[in-house]
Design an enzyme around this catalytic site. Structure first.
Site, mmCIF file in Angstrom:
data_model
loop_
_atom_site.group_PDB
_atom_site.id
_atom_site.type_symbol
_atom_site.label_atom_id
_atom_site.label_comp_id
_atom_site.label_asym_id
_atom_site.label_seq_id
_atom_site.Cartn_x
_atom_site.Cartn_y
_atom_site.Cartn_z
ATOM 1 N N ASP A 18 0.829 -1.208 0.000
ATOM 2 C CA ASP A 18 0.000 0.000 0.000
ATOM 3 C C ASP A 18 0.864 1.258 0.000
ATOM 4 O O ASP A 18 1.993 1.243 0.494
ATOM 5 C CB ASP A 18 -0.918 -0.030 1.230
ATOM 6 C CG ASP A 18 -2.109 0.905 1.095
ATOM 7 O OD1 ASP A 18 -2.362 1.388 -0.036
ATOM 8 O OD2 ASP A 18 -2.781 1.161 2.104
ATOM 9 N N GLY A 19 0.310 2.317 -0.548
ATOM 10 C CA GLY A 19 0.969 3.628 -0.478
ATOM 11 C C GLY A 19 1.565 4.135 -1.780
ATOM 12 O O GLY A 19 2.257 5.152 -1.778
ATOM 13 N N ARG A 31 -0.523 9.370 -9.911
ATOM 14 C CA ARG A 31 -0.557 8.118 -9.142
ATOM 15 C C ARG A 31 0.111 6.961 -9.883
ATOM 16 O O ARG A 31 0.734 6.089 -9.289
ATOM 17 C CB ARG A 31 -2.006 7.748 -8.802
ATOM 18 C CG ARG A 31 -2.680 8.678 -7.796
ATOM 19 C CD ARG A 31 -4.133 8.281 -7.586
ATOM 20 N NE ARG A 31 -4.259 6.919 -7.089
ATOM 21 C CZ ARG A 31 -4.150 6.566 -5.804
ATOM 22 N NH1 ARG A 31 -3.965 7.481 -4.884
ATOM 23 N NH2 ARG A 31 -4.263 5.308 -5.443
ATOM 24 N N SER A 63 -7.421 -5.489 -5.359
ATOM 25 C CA SER A 63 -8.526 -6.059 -4.579
ATOM 26 C C SER A 63 -9.837 -5.986 -5.356
ATOM 27 O O SER A 63 -9.956 -5.234 -6.337
ATOM 28 C CB SER A 63 -8.672 -5.302 -3.252
ATOM 29 O OG SER A 63 -9.224 -4.016 -3.474
ATOM 30 N N THR A 64 -10.820 -6.740 -4.893
ATOM 31 C CA THR A 64 -12.144 -6.658 -5.538
ATOM 32 C C THR A 64 -12.665 -5.220 -5.442
ATOM 33 O O THR A 64 -13.336 -4.735 -6.347
ATOM 34 C CB THR A 64 -13.161 -7.627 -4.874
ATOM 35 O OG1 THR A 64 -13.089 -7.490 -3.454
ATOM 36 C CG2 THR A 64 -12.886 -9.072 -5.239
ATOM 37 N N ASN A 66 -10.812 -2.551 -5.500
ATOM 38 C CA ASN A 66 -10.040 -1.635 -6.352
ATOM 39 C C ASN A 66 -10.676 -1.420 -7.727
ATOM 40 O O ASN A 66 -10.340 -0.462 -8.428
ATOM 41 C CB ASN A 66 -8.591 -2.130 -6.523
ATOM 42 C CG ASN A 66 -7.738 -2.011 -5.275
ATOM 43 O OD1 ASN A 66 -6.804 -2.780 -5.076
ATOM 44 N ND2 ASN A 66 -8.039 -1.043 -4.407
ATOM 45 N N ARG A 186 2.202 -4.888 6.109
ATOM 46 C CA ARG A 186 1.423 -3.868 5.407
ATOM 47 C C ARG A 186 2.224 -2.577 5.416
ATOM 48 O O ARG A 186 2.639 -2.103 6.478
ATOM 49 C CB ARG A 186 0.047 -3.636 6.029
ATOM 50 C CG ARG A 186 -0.726 -2.569 5.230
ATOM 51 C CD ARG A 186 -2.203 -2.516 5.482
ATOM 52 N NE ARG A 186 -2.805 -1.590 4.517
ATOM 53 C CZ ARG A 186 -4.066 -1.624 4.114
ATOM 54 N NH1 ARG A 186 -4.873 -2.547 4.581
ATOM 55 N NH2 ARG A 186 -4.522 -0.754 3.238
ATOM 56 N N SER A 194 -8.178 -4.823 4.949
ATOM 57 C CA SER A 194 -8.739 -4.511 3.632
ATOM 58 C C SER A 194 -9.145 -5.770 2.850
ATOM 59 O O SER A 194 -8.814 -5.907 1.666
ATOM 60 C CB SER A 194 -7.769 -3.650 2.814
ATOM 61 O OG SER A 194 -7.462 -2.451 3.493
ATOM 62 N N GLU A 205 1.713 -13.173 12.218
ATOM 63 C CA GLU A 205 2.246 -12.013 12.938
ATOM 64 C C GLU A 205 2.044 -10.792 12.036
ATOM 65 O O GLU A 205 2.352 -10.834 10.844
ATOM 66 C CB GLU A 205 3.747 -12.206 13.219
ATOM 67 C CG GLU A 205 4.046 -13.335 14.171
ATOM 68 C CD GLU A 205 3.427 -13.110 15.553
ATOM 69 O OE1 GLU A 205 3.411 -11.964 16.022
ATOM 70 O OE2 GLU A 205 2.944 -14.100 16.148
HETATM 71 C C1 IPE Z 1 -5.395 -2.791 -0.273
HETATM 72 O O1 IPE Z 1 -5.030 -1.466 -0.457
HETATM 73 C C2 IPE Z 1 -5.398 -3.495 -1.600
HETATM 74 C C3 IPE Z 1 -4.090 -3.686 -2.208
HETATM 75 C C4 IPE Z 1 -2.937 -3.376 -1.662
HETATM 76 C C5 IPE Z 1 -4.113 -4.297 -3.489
HETATM 77 P P1 IPE Z 1 -6.145 -0.331 -0.617
HETATM 78 O O2 IPE Z 1 -5.406 0.951 -0.712
HETATM 79 O O3 IPE Z 1 -7.055 -0.669 -1.725
HETATM 80 O O4 IPE Z 1 -6.937 -0.474 0.748
HETATM 81 P P2 IPE Z 1 -7.709 0.598 1.632
HETATM 82 O O5 IPE Z 1 -8.550 1.389 0.692
HETATM 83 O O6 IPE Z 1 -6.659 1.427 2.279
HETATM 84 O O7 IPE Z 1 -8.465 -0.210 2.611
HETATM 85 C C1 IPE Z 2 -1.450 0.248 -3.443
HETATM 86 O O1 IPE Z 2 -1.265 1.631 -3.449
HETATM 87 C C2 IPE Z 2 -1.676 -0.311 -4.827
HETATM 88 C C3 IPE Z 2 -3.054 -0.762 -5.068
HETATM 89 C C4 IPE Z 2 -4.014 -0.791 -4.209
HETATM 90 C C5 IPE Z 2 -3.333 -1.246 -6.405
HETATM 91 P P1 IPE Z 2 -2.489 2.635 -3.444
HETATM 92 O O2 IPE Z 2 -2.852 2.932 -4.857
HETATM 93 O O3 IPE Z 2 -3.598 2.115 -2.599
HETATM 94 O O4 IPE Z 2 -1.819 3.897 -2.782
HETATM 95 P P2 IPE Z 2 -2.482 4.888 -1.731
HETATM 96 O O5 IPE Z 2 -3.019 4.069 -0.605
HETATM 97 O O6 IPE Z 2 -3.555 5.630 -2.463
HETATM 98 O O7 IPE Z 2 -1.355 5.772 -1.311
HETATM 99 MG MG MG Z 3 -4.073 2.346 -0.641
#
Ligand code: IPE
Ligand code: IPE
Ligand code: MG
Length: 238
Positions: A18-19, A31, A63-64, A66, A186, A194, A205
């Protein structure tokens, strides 16, 4: 000088990557640039797991939920996935890693779906480890599908309800045959699952780092392994 492996390494690491978006935003970039940089972190963590002989790595890539992102971002992610599979298949061959995927793969566009099938087929005999990509993956969806299949078997008379065990459930999930993750990482500081591997992570863990996924490299990986090494896994015992 290679880093010494910490004692008792996990057998299976699962990662909520994430991020990417925040990483890009902080640099005034679109992005998509964060997702591009995130793909490089994927390449790195595959190498690190191979170096430290951690046989199983599962990455939450899409994810579903996303699918609800803007169409342009979803399309860009799918193109990136296709390109990643084309470019990185050689790393899997080099390290004898089998590619596996979980999630609603039938929802993926033809390009990445075809590439995924091709690389899974080409690596299916590799036995040093597995890389599992969670794509269009949602744990609730996975569990629901498993329940449906178990019910169908019961209706056909192949299974009696009183014979259903935890093992029955586990073997109907898409992760059947994989050990449960020992360590969940994470990135980007969010303290939530998520909808990721709710069943399989029951005793993992949890390790949450503020580091954004594109910045996740060797140093962060070592910190996670060291922290894991300090944990006392009791599994409800004393
Ligand atoms: C979780 O990240 C899904 C993936 C890393 C593929 P998200 O960014 O989609 O999750 P939320 O929105 O923070 O819960
Ligand atoms: C994780 O990064 C990648 C996917 C969920 C596909 P994000 O796209 O969720 O990045 P943030 O959370 O918006 O920073
Ligand atoms: Mg995210």
């Amino acid at each position: 000088m290679p880093d010494p492996a910490p004692p008792n390494p996990p057998r299976h690491i699962a990662v909520i990557m994430d991020g990417n978006g925040r990483w890009a935003q902080a640099r005034g970039l679109p992005r998509l640039e964060g997702h591009r940089a995130g793909a490089e972190s994927v390449r790195r963590i595959v190498e690190l797991c191979s170096e430290f002989k951690i046989p199983h790595l599962t990455l939450y890539a899409f994810s579903t939920e996303n699918w609800n992102r803007p169409r342009a971002e979803v399309e860009a992610l799918m193109l990136l996935l296709e390109r990643f599979l084309k470019e990185r298949a050689k790393d899997l061959h080099k390290h004898k890693i089998r590619l596996h995927a979980i999630g609603q793969l039938e929802r993926l566009p033809a390009g990445p779906a075809g590439e995924l099938r091709r690389v899974m087929e080409a690596t299916r005999l590799h036995a040093a480890g597995t890389l599992t990509l969670a794509l269009s993956y949602g744990s609730r969806d996975e569990i629901t599908a498993a329940v449906r299949r178990i019910a169908e078997e019961a209706v056909r008379g192949e299974l009696r309800p009183e014979e259903i065990t935890e093992d029955t459930v586990a073997t109907h999930l898409q992760t059947a045959g994989l050990p449960e993750p020992d360590l969940l990482i994470r990135t980007s500081g969010e303290m939530r699952l998520s909808n990721f591997m709710l069943w399989q992570l029951s005793y993992a863990e949890l390790y949450v780092t503020p580091c954004l996924w594109p910045d996740f490299g060797r140093e962060e990986f070592m910190l996670a392994l060291e922290e894991y090494g300090r944990r006392k896994r009791r599994f409800g015992g004393v």
